[in-house]
Design a protein around this motif. Structure first.
Motif, short mmCIF file in Angstrom:
data_model
loop_
_atom_site.label_atom_id
_atom_site.label_comp_id
_atom_site.label_asym_id
_atom_site.label_seq_id
_atom_site.Cartn_x
_atom_site.Cartn_y
_atom_site.Cartn_z
N ARG A 36 0.83 -1.20 0.00
CA ARG A 36 0.00 0.00 0.00
C ARG A 36 0.87 1.25 0.00
NH1 ARG A 36 -5.41 -0.68 1.50
NH2 ARG A 36 -5.85 -2.79 2.18
N ASP A 37 0.41 2.23 -0.74
CA ASP A 37 1.01 3.56 -0.69
C ASP A 37 0.06 4.39 0.17
OD1 ASP A 37 2.15 6.02 -0.99
OD2 ASP A 37 1.74 6.21 -3.12
N ALA A 38 0.36 4.45 1.44
CA ALA A 38 -0.53 5.16 2.37
C ALA A 38 0.23 6.29 3.03
CB ALA A 38 -1.05 4.19 3.41
N ARG A 39 -0.46 7.41 3.15
CA ARG A 39 0.10 8.57 3.84
C ARG A 39 -0.93 9.01 4.86
NH1 ARG A 39 1.40 10.64 -1.98
NH2 ARG A 39 3.01 9.14 -2.44
N ILE A 42 -4.88 8.09 4.51
CA ILE A 42 -5.29 8.04 3.11
C ILE A 42 -4.46 7.00 2.37
CG2 ILE A 42 -5.50 9.33 0.96
CD1 ILE A 42 -5.72 11.87 2.68
N SER A 43 -5.15 6.06 1.70
CA SER A 43 -4.48 5.05 0.88
C SER A 43 -4.60 5.48 -0.58
CB SER A 43 -5.13 3.68 1.09
OG SER A 43 -4.47 2.73 0.30
N TYR A 44 -3.46 5.73 -1.22
CA TYR A 44 -3.46 6.19 -2.59
C TYR A 44 -3.54 5.04 -3.59
CZ TYR A 44 -2.38 10.77 -0.79
OH TYR A 44 -2.43 11.96 -0.14
N PHE A 45 -2.89 3.94 -3.30
CA PHE A 45 -2.89 2.81 -4.20
C PHE A 45 -2.48 1.57 -3.43
CE2 PHE A 45 -1.17 -0.05 -7.42
CZ PHE A 45 -2.21 -0.05 -8.33
N SER A 46 -3.05 0.45 -3.78
CA SER A 46 -2.61 -0.81 -3.20
C SER A 46 -2.52 -1.86 -4.29
CB SER A 46 -3.57 -1.27 -2.10
OG SER A 46 -4.83 -1.59 -2.65
#
Length: 80
Positions: A36-39, A42-46
Motif C-alpha cells: 500500500r502507498d498510504a500517507r 489516506i491510501s493512494y494505491f494498493s
C-alpha cells in the motif's frame, strides 16, 4: 486437427500463495504480499500482484480475493 485444452487450474485469487504465477485476461502475474502507498489515513494505491510480460511488466496490480485466475503450477525462469 482438433486441439482440446482440458487444464483446469482455475481458482480464486485468495487461494494463491505469495510467489504463485498465474494468468488472468491474457496477462501473466506473480502474487505478492499486499503493498500500500498510504500517507496518514489516506491510501493512494494498493496492489497484491506484479505484472509479468511485455506491456505492463513490473506494474503493481490489484486483484480482488474472489477474482477467478488460472494458476500456472509449472513455471520455469530461463536466464540466457
Amino acid at each position: 486437427m482438433k486441439i482440446e485444452d482440458n487444464r483446469d487450474n482455475t481458482r480464486h485469487f485468495s487461494e494463491l500463495v505469495v510467489g504463485d504465477v498465474f494468468t488472468c485476461e491474457n496477462g501473466w502475474y506473480i502474487k505478492t504480499m499486499e503493498m500500500r502507498d498510504a500517507r496518514g489515513n489516506i491510501s493512494y494505491f494498493s496492489g497484491n500482484a506484479i505484472a509479468l510480460g511485455d506491456k505492463m511488466s513490473g506494474c503493481l496490480c490489484n486483484f480482488d480475493d474472489d477474482r477467478k485466475v488460472e494458476l500456472l503450477d509449472d513455471v520455469t525462469l530461463v536466464l540466457n
